[in-house]
Design an enzyme around this catalytic site. Structure first.
Site, PDB file in Angstrom:
ATOM      1  CG  ASP A 106      -0.328   0.093   2.499  1.00 16.74           C
ATOM      2  OD1 ASP A 106       0.893  -0.663   2.605  1.00 16.74           O
ATOM      3  OD2 ASP A 106      -0.583   0.695   3.532  1.00 16.74           O
ATOM      4  CG  ASP A 146       6.873   5.011   2.529  1.00 16.34           C
ATOM      5  OD1 ASP A 146       6.730   3.850   2.487  1.00 16.34           O
ATOM      6  OD2 ASP A 146       6.270   5.764   3.040  1.00 16.34           O
ATOM      7  CD  GLU A 149       4.405   0.326   6.632  1.00 18.26           C
ATOM      8  OE1 GLU A 149       5.282   0.660   7.395  1.00 18.26           O
ATOM      9  OE2 GLU A 149       3.808   1.109   5.840  1.00 18.26           O
ATOM     10  CG  HIS A 156       3.757   9.121   5.246  1.00 22.50           C
ATOM     11  ND1 HIS A 156       3.603   8.698   6.395  1.00 22.50           N
ATOM     12  CD2 HIS A 156       3.872   8.188   4.468  1.00 22.50           C
ATOM     13  CE1 HIS A 156       3.861   7.530   6.408  1.00 22.50           C
ATOM     14  NE2 HIS A 156       4.488   7.165   5.420  1.00 22.50           N
TER      15      HIS A 156
END
EC number: 3.4.13.18
Length: 485
Positions: free
Chosen positions: A78, A115, A145, A457
């Site tokens: 993910d 990521d 995750e 993120h």
């Protein structure tokens, strides 16, 4: 053909481009998982899935390497779904749009998913590239995750055959990770009562935007602005003075991302509108002065809006504002053992207000359980003082460093030989799945490596092209050097 096909190593970049084309935010990885299973079967590899959806692919050793210790390359399926406010993008349906910008690969208006997409691509490229020399090989791709480590929690013993695990979820080329923080979610839920907004009041939407955001573990020490905390600070300073009616407050989208935006709907009497506007302008200048080097695009906007909702009564307003304003955020303590590493931190990630409730969702991280427990106790005490219902859940363990790890020493020696410089051995203040893997596989020797990724993120996420080449060279050379059983 993707623009990324011109980059080297081409097999890795081609696979990453394909990963970007298939939506895979947390809890929506199944389409990508099905593609990878089909891809692996088409190439003749042995493929299995477990009860939580993790994928395990096995490939026999190349000729002459059959006696080497078996290795598992591990990544998660993910990605974190974050976008700029003006970007129209449905992460469950729309592909990520990567592009080359000088030395970096970025995405248009969204997180890139390097990521852990680059790590995933590297593992699959090792499987696909017949020129890579390796012993018995497994690739483990875990589910969800980023939102709770579901795949790692569900991993069963006696499934993996490997003696060595190489986690590909690190984000700094030239650094070798041998330990990480554990974490726990903490929520405070506060009941709210409402009443009608008085006649003669004007309603406004107060928006704090333009913050960088970022990874709430790897970047918590940087001192970036937290939109939830910065916006409530204004309300705490002026709610009573303005006789302000609070109608709504929402900020952040993920507990593991530093919130970039927060929004409050407020109402004030018509004769106080000019004072409100002046205070907003003054506060914006205060923040720009305080965060001049870190948050150059910070903006505080006040827009007139229509409203038909009731406002919080004064007691609910004050209790909520004081609770959020008093909630700690950022670094709680630096480590005495690992110099330069955060020991314990807290991210006030998401605030969600409904008609009769507001939830404050935090993520606590710590290298030591007692540090985590201390922050839980602190937030629990604060919540109880405010009359909130509190809950700590979803705890996951840290990964305790092993200074005698053979694979860590092998990675260090291999890196030094390849690049003629000594890598840094690090403990990361973020959650890696290795800590959870240690429960079903306590004897597994583990290490984490990866290329340079900045702004994970957040929509500023980017991966350094040259570092991906170095990472690939290190990974493939390392597989050659794995010792015999």
């Amino acid at each position: 053909m993707s623009e990324l096909s011109q980059l080297s190593p081409q097999p890795l970049w081609d696979i990453f481009a394909k990963i970007c084309s298939i939506p895979h935010p947390s809890y929506h990885e199944e389409q990508l998982a099905e593609y990878i299973v089909g891809w692996a079967k088409e190439k003749g590899f042995h493929v299995e899935r477990d009860q939580v959806g993790n994928i395990l692919i096995r490939k026999p050793a190349t000729a002459g390497m059959e006696n080497r210790k078996p290795v598992v390359l591990q990544a998660h399926l993910d990605m974190v779904p974050q976008k700029n406010n003006d970007t129209v993008h449905d992460f469950t349906k729309d592909p990520i749009q990567p592009y080359i910008d000088g030395e970096w690969v970025k995405a248009r208006g969204t997180t890139l998913g390097a990521d852990n997409g680059i790590g995933m691509a590297s593992a699959l490229a090792v499987l696909a590239d017949e020129n890579v020399v390796h012993g018995p090989l497994e690739v483990l791709l875990t589910m969800t995750e980023e939102a709770g480590m579901d795949g790692a929690f569900g991993l069963q013993g006696n499934w993996l055959q490997a003696d060595i695990l190489i986690n590909t979820d690190s984000e700094e080329e030239g650094e070798i990770y041998m330990g990480c923080a554990g974490g726990i979610d903490f929520t405070s839920n506060l009941h709210l009562d409402r009443e009608a907004v008085p006649a003669g009041f004007e309603t406004f939407k107060l928006t704090l935007k333009g913050l960088k955001g970022g990874h709430s573990g790897g970047e918590i020490h940087v001192g970036l602005g937290n939109a939830n905390k910065l916006l409530v600070r204004f309300l705490a300073g002026h709610a009573e003075e303005l006789d302000l009616r609070l109608i709504d407050f929402n900020g952040g989208t993920l507990r593991n991302a530093i919130p970039r935006e927060a929004f409050a709907t407020i109402a004030v009497a018509a004769d106080k509108v000019d004072v409100l506007k002046s205070l907003v302008n003054t506060y914006q200048e205060i923040l720009k002065n305080e965060l001049a080097e870190k948050e150059k695009n910070l903006a505080l906007l006040l827009d007139s809006v229509a409203n038909d909702k009731a406002a919080l009564i004064a007691k609910s307003r004050d209790t909520f504002i004081r609770l959020l304003n008093a909630t700690p955020n950022g670094v709680i303590r630096n480590s005495d053992v690992a110099k330069g590493v955060v020991e314990t931190s807290l991210n006030v990630g998401v605030v969600t207000m409904t008609d009769n409730n507001v939830e404050i969702h935090c993520l606590i991280r710590s290298l030591i359980d007692s540090g985590k427990d201390y922050v839980v106790s602190m937030l629990d005490s604060l919540g109880k003082l405010a009359g909130a219902k509190t809950e700590a859940k979803g705890a996951y363990p840290g990964w305790q460093p092993d200074a005698n790890s053979p694979v860590m020493h092998l990675v260090r020696e291999t890196y030094q030989r390849l690049f003629n410089k000594t890598p840094n051995i690090q403990i990361i203040h973020a959650g890696l799945e290795c800590g959870l893997f240690k429960k079903p596989y306590p004897e597994m020797d583990m290490v984490s490596i990866g290329p340079t990724i900045t702004g994970p993120h957040s929509p500023d996420e980017q991966v350094h092209i040259e570092s991906v080449g170095h990472y690939w060279t290190l990974l493939t050379e390392l597989l050659k050097e794995i010792p015999a059983k």
